[in-house]
Scaffold this motif. Structure first.
Motif, short mmCIF file in Angstrom:
data_model
loop_
_atom_site.label_atom_id
_atom_site.label_comp_id
_atom_site.label_asym_id
_atom_site.label_seq_id
_atom_site.Cartn_x
_atom_site.Cartn_y
_atom_site.Cartn_z
N VAL A 29 106.68 1.14 71.80
CA VAL A 29 105.42 1.04 70.98
C VAL A 29 105.57 0.11 69.82
O VAL A 29 106.52 0.23 69.01
N HIS A 30 104.58 -0.89 69.53
CA HIS A 30 104.70 -1.89 68.65
C HIS A 30 103.22 -1.96 67.96
O HIS A 30 101.99 -2.10 68.78
N SER A 76 100.88 -2.79 71.42
CA SER A 76 101.68 -3.18 72.61
C SER A 76 102.69 -2.01 72.82
O SER A 76 102.74 -1.07 72.01
N GLY A 77 102.93 -2.11 74.08
CA GLY A 77 104.22 -1.19 74.64
C GLY A 77 103.80 0.17 75.18
O GLY A 77 104.63 0.96 75.60
N PHE A 78 102.39 0.09 75.38
CA PHE A 78 101.93 1.39 76.11
C PHE A 78 100.72 1.15 76.85
O PHE A 78 100.11 -0.19 76.46
N TYR A 123 102.37 9.21 70.24
CA TYR A 123 103.55 8.77 69.79
C TYR A 123 103.94 9.24 68.23
O TYR A 123 104.87 8.61 67.76
N SER A 134 107.57 4.53 65.96
CA SER A 134 106.20 4.14 66.70
C SER A 134 105.36 3.46 65.57
O SER A 134 104.37 2.88 65.73
#
Length: 117
Positions: A1-2, A24-26, A100, A106
């Protein structure tokens, strides 16, 4: 997660700001996204949320009618349009996927919003 928040600043009471959060990341397009804020000496609180799948929104009572949360799926970005800002809105604003929020890694750096004359 970003997550990368931007758009904060210093504004006078009654002014407006639009915050952005690049995610981003999910799987953004099938998620719920929310904006949170943390004022000095206080805990983090949810301000607004958006179910990106069905478009349902929810707002903290004190911001309803003044803030609007939206998203651009093509850009994996969530926004918070803030109008008629008040000194009580002064805080660091963060975005996150509620799924998250228990993960300390996160959270982004947030963006500072200061409402002052």
């Amino acid at each position: 997660v970003h997550l990368v928040e931007s758009g904060g600043g210093l504004v006078q009471p009654g002014g407006s700001l639009k915050l952005s959060c690049a995610a981003s990341g999910f799987a953004f397009s099938s998620s719920t996204m929310a904006w949170y804020r943390q004022a000095p000496g206080k805990g983090r609180e949810v301000v607004a949320s958006l179910n990106i799948v069905n478009g349902r929104t929810d707002y903290k009572d004190s911001v309803r009618g003044r803030f609007t949360i939206s998203a651009d799926n093509a850009k994996n970005t969530v926004y918070l349009q803030m109008n008629n800002l008040k000194p009580a809105d002064t805080a660091v604003y963060f975005c996150n996927n509620p799924r998250y929020i228990s993960r300390s890694d996160s959270w982004g750096q947030g963006t500072q919003v200061t409402v002052s004359s």
